[in-house]
Write an enzyme that holds these catalytic residues in place. Structure first.
Site, mmCIF file in Angstrom:
data_model
loop_
_atom_site.group_PDB
_atom_site.id
_atom_site.type_symbol
_atom_site.label_atom_id
_atom_site.label_comp_id
_atom_site.label_asym_id
_atom_site.label_seq_id
_atom_site.Cartn_x
_atom_site.Cartn_y
_atom_site.Cartn_z
ATOM 1 N NE ARG A 1 -27.324 -27.997 -3.987
ATOM 2 C CZ ARG A 1 -28.084 -27.441 -3.043
ATOM 3 N NH1 ARG A 1 -28.561 -28.171 -2.091
ATOM 4 N NH2 ARG A 1 -28.389 -26.155 -3.084
ATOM 5 C CB THR A 2 -20.878 -26.529 -6.744
ATOM 6 O OG1 THR A 2 -22.161 -26.728 -7.344
ATOM 7 C CG2 THR A 2 -19.787 -26.816 -7.753
ATOM 8 C CE LYS B 1 -8.658 -5.233 0.723
ATOM 9 N NZ LYS B 1 -7.319 -5.795 0.912
ATOM 10 N NE ARG C 1 -21.639 -22.035 -8.764
ATOM 11 C CZ ARG C 1 -22.638 -22.779 -8.294
ATOM 12 N NH1 ARG C 1 -23.492 -22.259 -7.422
ATOM 13 N NH2 ARG C 1 -22.783 -24.031 -8.669
ATOM 14 C CG HIS D 1 -22.904 -26.417 -12.855
ATOM 15 N ND1 HIS D 1 -21.735 -26.905 -12.301
ATOM 16 C CD2 HIS D 1 -23.757 -26.211 -11.808
ATOM 17 C CE1 HIS D 1 -21.875 -26.996 -10.987
ATOM 18 N NE2 HIS D 1 -23.103 -26.565 -10.670
HETATM 19 N N1 CP Z 1 -26.393 -27.848 -8.016
HETATM 20 C C1 CP Z 1 -25.674 -26.757 -7.647
HETATM 21 O O1 CP Z 1 -24.875 -26.193 -8.405
HETATM 22 O O2 CP Z 1 -25.918 -26.357 -6.358
HETATM 23 P P1 CP Z 1 -25.238 -25.131 -5.623
HETATM 24 O O3 CP Z 1 -25.663 -23.879 -6.357
HETATM 25 O O4 CP Z 1 -25.724 -25.178 -4.212
HETATM 26 O O5 CP Z 1 -23.750 -25.300 -5.733
#
Ligand code: CP
Length: 309
Positions: free
Chosen positions: A57-58, A86, A107, A135
């Site tokens: 999603r993110t 590497k 991320r 987050h």
């Molecule tokens: N909600 C969320 O962070 O989903 P993902 O881990 O799929 O990005």
């Protein structure tokens, strides 16, 4: 000019309630842009997604948001495909990618990685999740969803259910809910309680917080139930995970018998087994609407950071 212009987004703690309200208000405008199929206000701008841990999603909603506003996207394509494999470190990766783009979405499994990246570059860095820490953009879309569903946040009774120990979404969200004056009910097994440093922080900012071990005892009173999965990948000890797995579950019977008809059930997703699939058909289930809101809120955020709103 917006206070978001050219700004890093690292922790929810970096934002005031007024700034969050500015974003939510811009997201309302952006919802109309989304419904019209987008526009080209970010034409010529480039977003780079650097994801060193898994995401559906993110990453895709940021990329979709950028495309819908006419911008371009470049992506590292996962750590195995990049020079990280590497032995390149994060600092060198960031100091390279900054020359290719106007904003970085990162991320990373290590807490503090986004803050470190932001210190290395003048290009705005957006934290898309750093370990079990924060987050913030998930919280933005969670706040927007609650506002849209309930018309307010202050005064609502909001239950956060599940893995409150390792779940970064609830670490960010609890702080923001406190800023907006919601009453927070933390519902988890003993082993997955909210960390004490977050409880202390919530107390310091005057949050109304109650802890529960059993969903049934508080469910009838809730306006919003925010469910999280057990973050298996964050457990340092697999035996610790085995002890708590399957320890809570939202079932259709539970909702039909005990929840208010206007309860809103949210989940940041992905789901594993903590909400049974037949709950999806209930009117209270809103987690796929929440997914849609993720694109809209990220469009608003990118526009404020890159375009000035
Ligand atoms: N909600 C969320 O962070 O989903 P993902 O881990 O799929 O990005």
């Amino acid at each position: 000019m917006s206070s978001f212009a050219n700004r890093d987004v690292i922790s929810i703690r970096d934002f005031t309630r007024k700034e969050l309200e500015e974003l939510l208000s811009h997201a309302e405008e952006m919802e109309r842009v989304y419904e019209r199929g987008g526009d080209d206000r970010l034409s010529g701008k480039i977003l780079a997604t650097l994801f060193f841990s898994p995401s559906t999603r993110t990453r895709l909603s940021f990329e979709s948001a950028m495309h819908r506003l006419g911008g371009d996207v470049i992506s590292l394509g996962g750590k195995e495909a990049a020079s990280t494999a590497k032995g390149e470190n994060l600092a060198d990766t960031v100091r390279t990618v900054e020359h290719y783009c106007d904003v970085i979405v990162l991320r990373h499994p290590k807490e503090g990685a986004a803050r470190l990246a932001a210190e290395l570059t003048d290009v705005p860095v957006i934290n898309a999740g750093d370990g079990a820490n924060q987050h913030p953009t998930q919280t933005f879309l969670d706040l927007y969803t609650i506002m849209k569903e309930k018309g307010r946040i202050g005064g609502l009774r909001i239950g956060l259910l599940g893995d409150l120990k390792y779940g970064r979404t609830v670490h960010s969200l609890a702080y923001a809910l406190a800023l907006f004056g919601a009453k927070i009910h933390l519902i988890s097994p003993e082993e997955l309680r909210m960390p004490s440093h977050i409880l202390e922080e919530l107390e310091q900012i005057g949050a109304e917080v109650e802890e529960h071990r059993d969903l049934g005892e508080i469910l009838p009173d809730l306006d919003v139930l925010y469910v999280t999965r057990i973050q298996r990948e964050m457990f340092p000890d697999p035996e610790e995970f085995e002890r708590v797995k399957g320890s809570y579950k939202v079932t259709r019977e539970l909702i039909e018998e005990h929840a208010r008809s206007d309860l809103v059930i949210l989940h940041p997703l992905p789901r594993v087994d903590e909400i049974e699939p037949d709950v999806d058909e209930l009117p209270q289930a809103r987690y796929f609407d929440q997914v849609r809101n993720g694109v809209i809120v990220r469009m608003a955020l990118l526009d404020l950071i890159l375009g000035g709103g």
